[in-house]
Design a protein around this motif. Structure first.
Motif, short mmCIF file in Angstrom:
data_model
loop_
_atom_site.label_atom_id
_atom_site.label_comp_id
_atom_site.label_asym_id
_atom_site.label_seq_id
_atom_site.Cartn_x
_atom_site.Cartn_y
_atom_site.Cartn_z
N UNK A 29 0.84 -1.20 0.00
CA UNK A 29 0.00 0.00 0.00
C UNK A 29 0.87 1.25 0.00
N UNK A 30 1.94 1.23 0.79
CA UNK A 30 2.86 2.37 0.83
C UNK A 30 3.52 2.59 -0.52
N UNK A 31 3.95 1.50 -1.15
CA UNK A 31 4.63 1.58 -2.44
C UNK A 31 3.72 2.17 -3.52
N UNK A 32 2.51 1.64 -3.64
CA UNK A 32 1.62 2.07 -4.72
C UNK A 32 0.79 3.31 -4.35
N UNK A 33 0.92 3.76 -3.11
CA UNK A 33 0.31 5.04 -2.74
C UNK A 33 1.10 6.19 -3.36
N UNK A 86 -9.88 8.47 0.20
CA UNK A 86 -11.00 9.31 -0.23
C UNK A 86 -10.59 10.36 -1.27
N UNK A 87 -9.53 11.08 -1.01
CA UNK A 87 -9.08 12.14 -1.93
C UNK A 87 -7.81 11.78 -2.69
N UNK A 88 -7.44 10.50 -2.65
CA UNK A 88 -6.18 10.08 -3.27
C UNK A 88 -6.38 9.68 -4.73
N UNK A 89 -5.36 9.99 -5.55
CA UNK A 89 -5.35 9.59 -6.96
C UNK A 89 -4.47 8.35 -7.18
N UNK A 90 -3.97 7.77 -6.09
CA UNK A 90 -2.99 6.71 -6.23
C UNK A 90 -3.59 5.38 -6.69
N UNK A 91 -2.74 4.56 -7.27
CA UNK A 91 -3.13 3.21 -7.70
C UNK A 91 -3.61 2.39 -6.50
N UNK A 92 -2.91 2.50 -5.38
CA UNK A 92 -3.27 1.74 -4.18
C UNK A 92 -4.66 2.14 -3.69
N UNK A 193 -2.51 -2.73 -8.27
CA UNK A 193 -3.78 -3.00 -7.58
C UNK A 193 -3.83 -4.44 -7.09
N UNK A 194 -3.43 -5.36 -7.96
CA UNK A 194 -3.45 -6.78 -7.60
C UNK A 194 -2.52 -7.07 -6.43
N UNK A 195 -1.36 -6.41 -6.40
CA UNK A 195 -0.41 -6.62 -5.30
C UNK A 195 -1.02 -6.18 -3.98
N UNK A 196 -1.69 -5.04 -3.99
CA UNK A 196 -2.31 -4.52 -2.77
C UNK A 196 -3.45 -5.42 -2.31
N UNK A 197 -4.33 -5.79 -3.24
CA UNK A 197 -5.50 -6.59 -2.88
C UNK A 197 -5.13 -8.03 -2.50
#
Length: 226
Positions: A29-33, A86-92, A193-197
């Motif tokens: 999550x930190x990486x893809x954020x 909520x306001x993030x544009x990140x992949x995570x 996304x797949x890595x996070x989920x």
């Protein structure tokens, strides 16, 4: 002492898996954020877009405090998104949001495992609080009927954990399909996304393994005391 009996070793694999899963969740999550999605939507905008596309206009979106506290409440039909999404544009963030929308779609479609999980949730919540109390009292007083009742209560917790697995895996599968087909998210973003989920899903696997091992432990202790 009861809490230090040899059966405690049964919990070690589940504890290690839970620790590893939490590390992977935080790491991914930190990486893809830090990776901004080219979709150009915040988490809340994505949630509204997918909900409206699915015809779920009555499902509301709310912002709540915390990190990764996102969840869908089927009782009030509300998707609650954490400050980290909520306001993030990140992949995570978009991956987590799409997962929660997956639960809303499951609810609207009467997805059977979700219906079953929601039905037994109150029983599991009640049982998780009382199972060990009855079990421990029964073991220490020799009232094996109480111990067996505690085991029966804990069985509801195990069943809840098991039925949660297909619910969570299906929500993640729905999320990936939505992001790929509806929004044409690129392959490299979908990989994130797949890595996070996938990491998040392992936390539920760890919880289920822990519940099963605890049930086995209770059965072994009861057999030895009988």
């Amino acid at each position: 002492m009861f809490f230090f009996d040899p059966t405690f070793i049964l919990l070690i694999p589940a504890l290690l898996l839970a620790l590893w899963a939490q590390i992977m969740v935080q790491s991914n999550f930190s990486k893809y954020s830090n990776v901004r999605s080219r979709i150009g939507m915040t988490g809340s905008e994505l949630a509204r877009f997918i909900l409206d596309s699915a015809g779920l206009y009555d499902v509301r979106i709310e912002s709540i405090p915390g990190t990764l506290t996102d969840h869908y409440d089927p009782r009030t039909k509300v998707v609650r998104l954490s400050q980290s999404t909520y306001n993030s544009y990140s992949v995570a963030a978009l991956g987590v949001v799409a997962h929660e929308i997956g639960h809303a779609i499951q609810h609207a479609n009467h997805y059977v495992p979700l219906v079953v999980r929601n039905a037994i949730a109150p029983v599991a919540s009640f049982s998780s609080n009382l199972a060990w109390i009855f079990f421990i009292i029964g073991i220490f007083t020799g009232a094996m009927g109480l111990a067996q009742f505690g085991i029966l209560l804990f069985l509801a917790v195990v069943l809840f954990s098991i039925i949660t697995l297909p619910v969570e895996f299906n929500a993640s599968s729905r999320a990936l399909k939505i992001l790929e087909r509806n929004l044409l998210m690129s392959k490299d973003e979908l990989k994130g996304v797949k890595a996070v989920l996938s990491a998040a899903a392992m936390t539920y696997v760890a919880d289920t393994l822990m519940a099963i091992m605890q049930l086995i432990r209770m059965l072994l202790i009861a057999r030895n005391r009988d």
